[in-house]
Design a protein around this motif. Structure first.
Motif: not given
Length: 61
Positions: A55-61
């Protein structure tokens, strides 16, 4: 792409090393309690960790 992957792996090593470096007594206590947990609890914790990371990867990339 390779540089980004290596940077991500480096960050994992840094984050993994923070707890035993900064709070060795607390880290040992947490790890000894983790060893006592049933495998299914550890798998669920791992799955939650993977999901949060994705989820963090999707948000910040």
């Amino acid at each position: 792409m390779l540089e980004t992957l290596l940077a991500a792996i480096a960050l994992v090593f840094i984050l993994e090393g923070l707890m035993p470096f900064a709070f060795p007594h607390f880290w040992k206590k947490v790890m000894s309690e983790a060893v006592m947990q049933p495998e299914n609890v550890l798998r669920i914790m791992g799955l939650i960790s993977i999901a949060i990371g994705m989820i963090l990867l999707l948000i910040f990339s």
